[in-house]
Write an enzyme that holds these catalytic residues in place. Structure first.
Site, PDB file in Angstrom:
ATOM      1  N   SER A 234       8.077   9.113   5.473  1.00 40.99           N
ATOM      2  CA  SER A 234       7.176  10.252   5.674  1.00 40.99           C
ATOM      3  C   SER A 234       7.833  11.504   6.220  1.00 40.99           C
ATOM      4  O   SER A 234       7.181  12.548   6.303  1.00 40.99           O
ATOM      5  CB  SER A 234       6.021   9.838   6.591  1.00 40.99           C
ATOM      6  OG  SER A 234       5.157   8.952   5.912  1.00 40.99           O
TER       7      SER A 234
ATOM      8  N   SER B 246      -3.163  10.061   6.255  1.00 38.53           N
ATOM      9  CA  SER B 246      -3.390   9.566   4.903  1.00 38.53           C
ATOM     10  C   SER B 246      -2.265  10.017   3.994  1.00 38.53           C
ATOM     11  O   SER B 246      -2.059  11.215   3.781  1.00 38.53           O
ATOM     12  CB  SER B 246      -4.726  10.071   4.345  1.00 38.53           C
ATOM     13  OG  SER B 246      -4.870   9.706   2.974  1.00 38.53           O
TER      14      SER B 246
ATOM     15  N   GLY C 203       9.147   8.502   9.956  1.00 40.90           N
ATOM     16  CA  GLY C 203       8.935   8.013   8.613  1.00 40.90           C
ATOM     17  C   GLY C 203       9.242   6.537   8.491  1.00 40.90           C
ATOM     18  O   GLY C 203      10.228   6.054   9.059  1.00 40.90           O
TER      19      GLY C 203
ATOM     20  N   ASN D   2      17.439   0.022  10.113  1.00 40.71           N
ATOM     21  CA  ASN D   2      17.372  -0.587   8.780  1.00 40.71           C
ATOM     22  C   ASN D   2      16.564  -1.876   8.768  1.00 40.71           C
ATOM     23  O   ASN D   2      16.823  -2.806   8.028  1.00 40.71           O
ATOM     24  CB  ASN D   2      18.773  -0.817   8.199  1.00 40.71           C
ATOM     25  CG  ASN D   2      19.592  -1.818   9.004  1.00 40.71           C
ATOM     26  OD1 ASN D   2      19.306  -2.085  10.164  1.00 40.71           O
ATOM     27  ND2 ASN D   2      20.639  -2.347   8.382  1.00 40.71           N
TER      28      ASN D   2
END
Length: 379
Positions: free
Chosen positions: A87, A194, A337, A361
């Site tokens: 994100s 959203s 994100g 990761n």
């Protein structure tokens, strides 16, 4: 409390501490980031397979890694690792839309139907009542497509992921998934994160410019800032080298085996989260953005105008940009994100002079907030 900005939420789980390796630091600022280094080491000790982090401030650039980039070979992570940023892509998309507003090609108060008539329809959704601004600050009420139970089973749980990991999904496919549900609330009356909002925002960019959002990000942001490790892969399933493997539980619980999820078709994320980058590029981007190099002052002010985030009193959400108040009172701006096997955070001070970007990761071990706290607040 940090805002959940992943494509889909995952539950924390501790891996064996045997995966932990010593943190390796380099750069002229290494002596001033002791607390950050310890936080990185603590994340690995708590179960993150590997971490890469880069900070930039007035003393220079400092990087550190810890843990492993490959649990099979034991290969370490690299400060130059490229990774899926999820994100964080949203800030790039919002930047392009605000540049278009500055050029007079759209307004933030344009409705979605102005550009994409009929797209948002179904079960109470109405694009005639939703504005571009509401897409960007998540006050539209549009249902989040990654919350759809069938979508989760097909793309985020083990059996579905391995069956569909290489499938190509179009932005309209993602929006149609959202339109099967009722809105979360009437436009402008509340806040809820959203991913559908940014899929639609990417479609608006294409309608306004005649070029894809990826092309516009490339020509307006990536090339001018020389972000050589940053790309929008589209349907490419691999991550460019240098890079590490990415790991997930692919389950709604914190138990069970760990799976390598490095390869996937990022069309599942579209403009909500498909981008790949590295820590140095993310530092450069957010520093340039907050210091006014990408947007005129009016548009940057719009971007930094935040709305209250329910359940997170220390965070406000602007236009693709979060304002987070840390425990020491410092405000940092940026975005988190998450996507399969990857958790990223990129933050900078309001003047753009002190930036931090990091990546785990593994996607099940909790947030990156502790590292951010130590970098900006100290020991």
């Amino acid at each position: 409390m940090r805002v959940r900005t992943a494509l889909v939420g995952t539950t924390a789980l501790l891996l064996s501490a045997a995966l932990a390796g010593p943190a390796v630091a380099a750069g002229p600022g290494a002596g001033g980031h002791v607390a950050t280094r310890r936080a990185v080491e603590a994340a690995v000790a708590a179960g993150v397979p590997g971490v890469t982090v880069t900070a930039k401030d007035i003393r220079g650039t400092w990087s550190a890694t810890a843990g492993v980039g490959d649990v099979v070979t034991g290969a370490p992570r690299s400060a130059a690792d490229r990774y899926r940023v999820g994100s964080v892509t949203k800030t790039f998309v919002a930047t392009v839309l605000l540049q278009l507003e500055a050029e007079g090609r759209l307004t933030l108060d344009d409705t979605v139907d102005t550009w994409l008539p009929g797209l948002l329809r179904g079960h109470g959704h109405d694009g005639r009542r939703i504005t571009v601004r509401q897409l960007l600050n998540h006050t539209s009420g549009v249902y989040n497509y990654t919350s759809d139970a069938d979508f989760v089973r097909a793309h985020f749980l083990r059996d579905g992921f391995f069956r569909h990991r290489y499938d190509t999904l179009t932005p309209r496919d993602l929006v149609e998934t959202a339109m099967r549900h009722e809105p979360d609330f009437a436009p402008g009356t509340s806040w809820k994160y959203s991913n559908t909002n940014y899929v639609v925002a990417g479609m608006v960019i294409e309608k306004v410019t005649g070029r894809s959002y990826a092309t516009e990000i490339e020509r307006r942001v990536i090339r001018p800032l020389r972000l050589t490790a940053t790309s929008l892969p589209g349907t490419r399933v691999t991550v460019p080298r240098p890079s590490s493997r990415a790991y997930s539980k692919l389950a709604p619980t914190s138990t069970g085996p760990t799976y390598d999820v490095t390869e996937l078709n990022p069309s599942i994320a579209s403009a909500a989260g498909e981008m790949i980058s590295d820590s140095a590029d993310l530092d450069r981007f957010y520093s340039a953005l907050l210091s006014g190099k990408l947007l005129p002052s009016r548009q940057l002010k719009e971007m930094k105008t935040t709305v209250r985030v329910d359940g997170s009193p220390d965070t406000g959400y602007g236009l693709g940009l979060m304002d987070t108040r840390l425990s020491c009172g410092v405000h940092v701006w940026g975005h988190d994100g998450g996507i399969h096997g990857s958790a990223t955070s990129a933050m900078t001070t309001a003047d753009g002079r002190h930036s931090l970007a990091l990546n785990f990761n593994g996607d099940w071990v909790g947030g990156t907030g502790a590292v951010t706290e130590k970098e900006f607040c100290g020991g």
